[in-house]
Design an enzyme around this catalytic site. Structure first.
Site, PDB file in Angstrom:
ATOM      1  N   CYS A   1       0.860  -1.184   0.000  1.00  0.00           N
ATOM      2  CA  CYS A   1       0.000   0.000   0.000  1.00  0.00           C
ATOM      3  C   CYS A   1       0.896   1.232   0.000  1.00  0.00           C
ATOM      4  O   CYS A   1       1.730   1.395   0.905  1.00  0.00           O
ATOM      5  CB  CYS A   1      -0.883   0.005   1.251  1.00  0.00           C
ATOM      6  SG  CYS A   1      -1.636   1.619   1.541  1.00  0.00           S
TER       7      CYS A   1
ATOM      8  N   GLU B   1       9.248  -1.524 -11.495  1.00  0.00           N
ATOM      9  CA  GLU B   1       7.965  -1.496 -12.200  1.00  0.00           C
ATOM     10  C   GLU B   1       6.818  -1.081 -11.284  1.00  0.00           C
ATOM     11  O   GLU B   1       5.820  -1.816 -11.131  1.00  0.00           O
ATOM     12  CB  GLU B   1       7.675  -2.856 -12.838  1.00  0.00           C
ATOM     13  CG  GLU B   1       8.624  -3.170 -13.974  1.00  0.00           C
ATOM     14  CD  GLU B   1       8.354  -4.515 -14.667  1.00  0.00           C
ATOM     15  OE1 GLU B   1       7.586  -5.307 -14.123  1.00  0.00           O
ATOM     16  OE2 GLU B   1       8.900  -4.732 -15.761  1.00  0.00           O
TER      17      GLU B   1
ATOM     18  N   CYS C   1      -4.293   0.993  -4.715  1.00  0.00           N
ATOM     19  CA  CYS C   1      -4.762   0.506  -3.424  1.00  0.00           C
ATOM     20  C   CYS C   1      -5.980   1.325  -3.018  1.00  0.00           C
ATOM     21  O   CYS C   1      -6.077   2.514  -3.357  1.00  0.00           O
ATOM     22  CB  CYS C   1      -3.662   0.604  -2.378  1.00  0.00           C
ATOM     23  SG  CYS C   1      -4.154  -0.050  -0.764  1.00  0.00           S
TER      24      CYS C   1
ATOM     25  N   CYS D   1      -7.369   0.958   0.381  1.00  0.00           N
ATOM     26  CA  CYS D   1      -7.560   0.636   1.799  1.00  0.00           C
ATOM     27  C   CYS D   1      -7.947   1.884   2.591  1.00  0.00           C
ATOM     28  O   CYS D   1      -8.001   2.998   2.065  1.00  0.00           O
ATOM     29  CB  CYS D   1      -6.296   0.006   2.369  1.00  0.00           C
ATOM     30  SG  CYS D   1      -4.968   1.188   2.611  1.00  0.00           S
TER      31      CYS D   1
ATOM     32  N   GLU E   1      15.050  -3.128 -19.288  1.00  0.00           N
ATOM     33  CA  GLU E   1      14.748  -4.543 -19.461  1.00  0.00           C
ATOM     34  C   GLU E   1      14.272  -4.823 -20.880  1.00  0.00           C
ATOM     35  O   GLU E   1      13.492  -4.062 -21.450  1.00  0.00           O
ATOM     36  CB  GLU E   1      13.630  -4.998 -18.498  1.00  0.00           C
ATOM     37  CG  GLU E   1      13.985  -4.932 -17.044  1.00  0.00           C
ATOM     38  CD  GLU E   1      12.912  -5.571 -16.154  1.00  0.00           C
ATOM     39  OE1 GLU E   1      12.039  -6.297 -16.685  1.00  0.00           O
ATOM     40  OE2 GLU E   1      12.951  -5.319 -14.943  1.00  0.00           O
TER      41      GLU E   1
ATOM     42  N   GLU F   1       8.551 -16.820 -12.990  1.00  0.00           N
ATOM     43  CA  GLU F   1       9.204 -16.384 -14.221  1.00  0.00           C
ATOM     44  C   GLU F   1      10.261 -17.368 -14.697  1.00  0.00           C
ATOM     45  O   GLU F   1      11.144 -16.993 -15.458  1.00  0.00           O
ATOM     46  CB  GLU F   1       9.823 -14.982 -14.011  1.00  0.00           C
ATOM     47  CG  GLU F   1       8.755 -13.911 -13.845  1.00  0.00           C
ATOM     48  CD  GLU F   1       9.340 -12.513 -13.677  1.00  0.00           C
ATOM     49  OE1 GLU F   1      10.551 -12.402 -13.406  1.00  0.00           O
ATOM     50  OE2 GLU F   1       8.582 -11.535 -13.828  1.00  0.00           O
ATOM     51  N   LYS F   2      10.125 -18.592 -14.300  1.00  0.00           N
ATOM     52  CA  LYS F   2      11.189 -19.544 -14.639  1.00  0.00           C
ATOM     53  C   LYS F   2      11.251 -19.823 -16.132  1.00  0.00           C
ATOM     54  O   LYS F   2      12.266 -20.313 -16.621  1.00  0.00           O
ATOM     55  CB  LYS F   2      11.079 -20.827 -13.828  1.00  0.00           C
ATOM     56  CG  LYS F   2       9.856 -21.665 -14.073  1.00  0.00           C
ATOM     57  CD  LYS F   2       9.893 -22.914 -13.190  1.00  0.00           C
ATOM     58  CE  LYS F   2       8.617 -23.716 -13.313  1.00  0.00           C
ATOM     59  NZ  LYS F   2       7.427 -23.020 -12.805  1.00  0.00           N
TER      60      LYS F   2
END
Lengths: 666, 666, 666
Positions: C113, C148, C153, C155, C305, C353-354
């Site tokens: 949060c 990223e 949120c 809450c 990336e 993410e393998k």
């Protein structure tokens, strides 16, 4: 071991929904239809136990008494598949919390949290009371615990039980961290208390994938075992008063959440509920029967439920065509069923299944097509008597079906959303099916040595022990066939490092460097020596390390000319690797080649005709099944007598629409 | 009883959203457009009541004063369709809990729990205060309570109120168990406290089906009546100060959650909001108008809302083409409207409906197409004066529309997911529509005797009283037409045992043994004597028990040659049973035959042309409506004078694009 | 300002997932591939801080030491993008509550949060500790805060913070009511406490629309700024010990929830993660790079990336074809990247993410295609050295991309569900892209004066200040192009009254009275002087008020013959208004006309060939990129030397499959 003395013919009977005067009418109809068994007490908990301390068996006594008087074999339910409302209300811990973390209140069935102390106490107690009362009955032939066990729960009780399960499995938190590779995304746990069930509030994903497949896989195992424990609870409670009568729970084919191979070990006999849709492929139905037979290594199973006519919960509930219910009944027998039972004997007057057909429909005691067909079948089964009981299927091909793989493959994020476990298994099954060669669906921990060929497509998750078994099997002369997406991860869903397909590299004699992914709509040519097919879904880029290419990629992609299917002589055996999802033509070419080295003979028959075989001390039986509503001619090398008609049969056959022949070989 | 003295022309006006200096500009525009009414105070609760004890009518006083000065007829809202934020914040019991069990906080509108004590207290009190202040006004012509009542609530207050409702309806828990067939899945209740609302946490299913349709059906009735009670609360509060002015609430066509036939009984006049999409069939729009007219047995209704131009909440909000708004206004009048009103008179500057068009758009006081068309219509309506008020439609065909059936049919699990109640009703409606024969949509408890033909497709739920009424109606010479999926269940959704279609078996002279289900894409040939059509969706397998087959199934399925449509002479009347969903060709053949026995004449006109009739003390009026944007020629047997142009008309007509003629018959 | 001394080549390295003995093997591979940088410590919070008071940098010290020994430039993560499990467990306020109001427990990443006091305290403290320990390192070249940033949120802490944010922005509750037009649906607030976040429990709608767009828009701003504040928290904590090293956070293209133009102002350099799917249009990838370059007014960005080969989270994760990774790397450079980095350097052994590819795959240290291609690229980049650093793109066309518009346009209910902001921006982008004319994606508060042409399609939300800037820009000789759905609302999403397109009416010289809406599948002819195209989606009905029509509607609708595209001479400039969504032919005709008045030259090249330009003190560089896997010939007016091959190039070029040329102009 023959479980029954004669084939059970009957089904679910719920007279507690009806006034007692109806019962006698029902019995008359069942008797006329030559039924010999009834499954009772499947959903009656609230009636049997109106509160914590009261049990009332008056009505059940009456039902049992009537059945005994009529010499019916009784399959006795334990009634625990649907909670009584008072229990949901007074003990909310019995209710499930779903994938979205929402605690449910009261509704539907299969609604009990498997780890609820309240549910475990009262479900076992009820089974115990029923066993105490009816366990001595001579007519009792089988216990039917709960009903269609299913679902998952993610409540706090389950979370606690999961932590205990983990402690027992892994001992240390470090072992858990390693198993789940929690260094990824910094998920390292320092205490069991930090671990939460992998639902939507945790690491689960609504589309069925998982951020931490190791965690989700363990939760799937835990949930499956929790539900199995509910079964064991009741079984043990029954055994206190009835040490012998076989115990079953009715299963649901390739139902994902429950590891049926594990579950079946706890049962005396497997039973299942066959509900194909109007467009289910025949080969798929056959595969499901074979899977059920495979759960206890080829032992006969019970067809506990099938519908006499239409279902109600499919999108389009087509009628079973005249003769089709009979044909589907024998279809089950042809694959290993020793019973033919219906859900249901009398159609309910109200609530969610009132449009599910029954032997006695809403019209009541009136001449109907269903009754006529049921009666015909009853007469035939009576004639067959025990001839087929406990017969085995003489399969020399084993196809591995494995729930750990089912779960793990589908939790994986990537490489292709169209990759589904059961589809891939069925893709191989149907190639054998269309050749009418017997095949077993087998557990990964089966004895492979009894098979000439082991098929293991998408053997994604593979531990070292099984890998060793595969090597030994092949070395000793077996033919081992595996495919893309195999040998990738260990039992914790961690990659076998060092190159794909991990521990299968040596036996397959290859190294897979990469795998391309594409939609089913895209096809890549696959060239065999003389013929060609196409591949789709995944295209492995394979390097030969001892194997030979038996097919290569055709033009279109940069891996053109590279091996796509390989064959490797390994010891006395042969290992095949199929680096894509082949189309039918490709599968045919491939399996022609694979089977050449065996004594197995393909038998191609007209579309919709299927032949199976079962053997017991009484002889060898060939089943000829016509799945289509048209008469078919076939020329086939069979000599014997049709048990249904007593006609002698030799080679040239005419099979009626939805026709069946059970030929005892001469 | 003529409710109004002249046709109301105006619409929703929300000056509280604007600075006061704008108001005079608005009035000028409305006056120029010949408007004579305004609906005000529809969404102003938070402004009128800033806290529990304060009411502030200053601004509403000003608005009313201005309208009175301009001689406007006032439709007065009560403003209770959207909670004030302070109330949601301080009294969370006013907020709804949704199907998923999630309690909402504050947002949107139609957001009040109908069983909230706080809401009931303050909503009635507000209506009371407004009535006290404005109830004496001469300009006041109608009360508009709340707005578009809608939705469901599943909170704990509703659960409690539901239990009280059940106690009142059934008295004993045993009666509830029987009504809902709770022996199914062992749902037996021992106390009211155990019953929970049938939402996702209970026996509801997100796709709209229900495990216990009896329970869900009762909850639908309860929810509908709870919301209706909110209406009654306010109406009674108004009546304390204003005993006479008609009271309405604006409805929404075939809106599923509210039983409008029940609701309409509590209103003095029905009003509704017509929002067809760009691709809504014209016949469907006509049917909705007819349904609204039917709610109070043919009494004129108010077209409370329509949009002057485009809507905003459709996927594609196309403009109304030039002339189309006018044509759609008269379309409502042609089917029974005595008012033509818009939502809205001035377009809002912000929030969720700012792209919903208005008489005065965002451009403000400027010449626009909308204003020109509104003005033209205003002048015409002024010219028409009261000529059409309270006219009735002389229909001799009644088509049953029944909310109990709507709910029950769609709660049922099986036999076909493509079976939708309103679609089926519309399927029959449009066959009459295309013949330009007047038709009434009628309640199941209507007086059938005024009709030559009663259409009752999918009369799934049917109690014995209605069944008796149908028998009597037919015996006395009526033509009764029903279809597959009729007569199946009683008022509790329990099957009428003894064969389908239950209590309609005798009048229909048939027994339906089974019904096959198929996707809409599959068609089965249906052979009449000389012609053929096709059936789909469901195919009943019918045995004649006195009836004659007037059509049989063609080839393709095992029921080939069996009856699919039957006709039965019963007393002086005739009963038809249609065992499938016929295509247009089949419907045409069938209704040619059905109508042959009546004096009703089919009038086939070019595509897009519709003719209706209304009658009152002033005469008989024929409406010629062109739904298409192209000029059309027609030859029709009409002589009279067009009220809009004063032209004499006889037989040959040219109708302009989106043209309308209102011909007073000579 | 050149941020780096040489181009960074490397990527995310997560050695903490591996035993230390692997590290040396890794370094050898990276060195062989000529890598010079590593991004580390991106997901390690739980390892670095096992509880509230303990920090353990032992492993990170070892990693840093190894990288320093190998002369690697270090991009240092702060590891705060995934919460430690102990923190989620002990301080539930750190967990997010989602759109449906469901508080999550522990899972995935990007799970904090943003307004949690606990999260804010510990995330800043961790960044501070890391900066204290490593901030002095000479090898440290960049701070990579969190990862990223994403999500929302809802809450209670966020609700409270939102109220404080509102108080600061609006001061009074009256101002809030006015901004959100709360008189609509009687939403008037009397106290801040009554305002709840606009999620599913409030005024949000699951399909992304909003009942009160003003409220939802403010919440989007608030949420974006809350997350940005997390970034600032950490940046300030770093600055205590390291005042100089550039700080970034890796962005995600046109990611909707975060206003990247605002965010980028807080960064020293922009970095982003490029993950096109197998079917992403090349023009779209180019646009995303240009957007990232535009975030800081044309300053070079980092390609933080990209995947060396296949991804894992797409539906179909196709392999990058041979040469394609290299080409895509240069594609980024061609649009402004000063770094080429991968996610990831070593593939993970387990978890979500393998199957995401890496420089070092699961096979480990073995010759692979990926490694070969990475090494080739490394050698080339080493050769390029710093030649291209900090080069700028000489664009004279600016295309406005604005997050307020992105949010507001898509919150709007109506007029057309197929209207999507990024699609519309891309629609204009690709028309310039296919002409190979440089273009900048610019913020709405940019300096327009540097551009010959400003494109502003769907400039839905527009405040007076910007409107004034547009007027001035055009008056001073600029060419301004806007479209349907522009100028409609102010910064609070309230309509600019007085006629569309609001404050653009004068500069455009038109008044839009209405807009028709239709599905994309429907097309309306658009007639230019000599040619024609088609429009779809929306059709504005335009009145000329000074402008000229350059295209009119063809037949089919009532607005046939009316203007659809207009041009208005305004001061020294020209303003175009495009009243529909033109097809490609229409766009080409239109832009031929628009660009005629400029010195910009269109360069049409074969499909899949793209040319860009960058300039710095070292010279002007033309990038020739072949996006297709086939060799292509082109004739083009370029003379210079290819930096990759040292070959001289003049005009006639052969570009290899996925080929790239970087030509330093002579």
């Amino acid at each position: 071991m023959a479980v029954f003395k004669e084939m059970l013919y009957g089904g679910d009977y719920n007279p507690e929904q009806w006034p007692k005067e109806i019962w006698l009418e029902d019995m008359q109809i069942f008797n006329d239809a030559k039924m010999n068994s009834a499954t009772i007490n499947v959903f009656a908990w609230a009636l049997l136990q109106p509160d914590e301390s009261t049990y009332d068996f008056t009505m059940l006594d009456d039902i049992v008494e009537m059945l005994v008087e009529n010499n019916y074999q009784i399959v006795m339910g334990t009634s625990t598949a649907a909670l009584p409302a008072w229990m949901s209300h007074r003990y909310p811990d019995v209710n499930r919390t779903d994938f979205y973390g929402i605690p449910h209140k009261f509704g539907h069935r299969h609604n009990a949290c498997p780890n609820s102390p309240t549910f475990r106490k009262y479900s076992a107690r009820l089974a115990n009371k029923i066993a105490e009362r009816y366990g001595h009955l001579e007519n009792l032939v089988c216990w039917h615990i709960s009903n269609e066990y299913s679902g998952e729960c993610y409540c706090d009780n389950c979370a606690k039980a999961f932590r205990i399960w983990l402690k027992k499995k892994y001992d240390t938190i470090e072992a858990i961290n390693q198993a789940w590779n929690t260094n990824f995304w910094s998920h390292t746990f320092y205490s069991l208390e930090e671990i939460v069930p992998p639902n939507y509030l945790g690491d689960g994903i609504p589309n069925g994938k998982a951020s931490f497949a190791g965690l989700s896989l363990d939760y799937s195992r835990f949930n499956s075992q929790s539900i199995m424990q509910n079964f064991i609870d009741e079984r043990e409670a029954i055994r206190e008063f009835d040490p012998k009568t076989p115990v079953t729970a009715n299963l649901m084919g390739a139902y994902k959440p429950l590891n049926y191979f594990e579950f079946a070990k706890e049962m005396d006999i497997v039973s299942w509920d066959a509900y194909p849709s109007f467009d289910t492929p025949f080969s798929y139905s056959s595969m499901m029967h074979d899977l059920m037979r495979g759960l206890k290594d080829g032992q006969s199973f019970m067809l506990m439920e099938q519908t006499p006519n239409q279902q109600n919960w499919q999108p389009f509930n087509s009628l079973k065509r005249p003769g089709q219910m009979r044909q589907m009944s024998y279809h089950a027998v042809a694959h290993g069923a020793d019973t033919v039972q219906f859900f249901q004997l009398r159609q309910s007057v109200g609530a969610g299944e009132k449009f599910h057909s029954a032997v006695i429909g809403h019209v009541g005691n009136k001449e109907t097509r269903v009754l006529r067909e049921v009666t015909q079948l009853g007469n035939e089964l009576q004639k067959l008597g025990g001839a087929l009981l406990d017969a085995r299927t003489p399969a020399k091909i084993g196809l591995i079906f494995d729930w750990d793989n089912y779960w793990a493959l589908e939790y994986a994020i990537g490489p292709n959303v169209e990759l589904k476990y059961v589809d891939q298994i069925h893709h191989y099954y149907k190639e054998i099916y269309k050749r009418n060669i017997p095949i077993d669906l087998i557990a990964i921990d089966s004895d492979f040595s009894q098979y000439d060929v082991i098929l293991a497509p998408c053997l994604y998750l593979l531990n070292d022990k099984t890998a060793q078994k595969i090597e030994n099997y092949t070395k000793d002369g077996g033919i081992f066939v595996t495919s893309t997406m195999s040998g990738l991860v260990d039992e914790n869903d961690n990659i076998h490092l060092g190159g794909y397909p991990g521990p299968l590299k040596e036996v397959a004699g290859i190294w897979v460097e990469e795998f391309d992914a594409m939609p089913m709509s895209k096809k890549i040519p696959v060239h065999f020596t003389d013929t060609m097919g196409h591949g789709t879904l995944l295209c492995d880029i394979i390097h030969l390390e001892g194997a030979q290419a038996i097919a290569t990629y055709g033009e279109g992609e940069f891996y053109q000319g590279m091996p796509v299917i390989t064959s490797h002589s390994y010891g006395k055996g042969q290992a095949y690797y199929v680096g894509t999802m082949l189309d039918d033509q490709g599968m045919e070419t491939l399996f022609n080649q694979i089977l050449e080295a065996t004594t197995l003979t393909s038998l191609y028959l007209p579309e919709g005709i299927e032949v199976t075989e079962r053997c017991n001390d009484n002889g060898r039986f060939k089943f000829i099944l016509n799945h289509l509503g048209k008469e078919q001619q076939l020329s086939i090398d069979i000599v014997g007598q049709d048990l249904l008609t007593d006609e002698n049969v030799s080679n040239d056959l005419t099979v009626a629409p939805y026709g069946v022949k059970i030929i005892k070989l001469a």
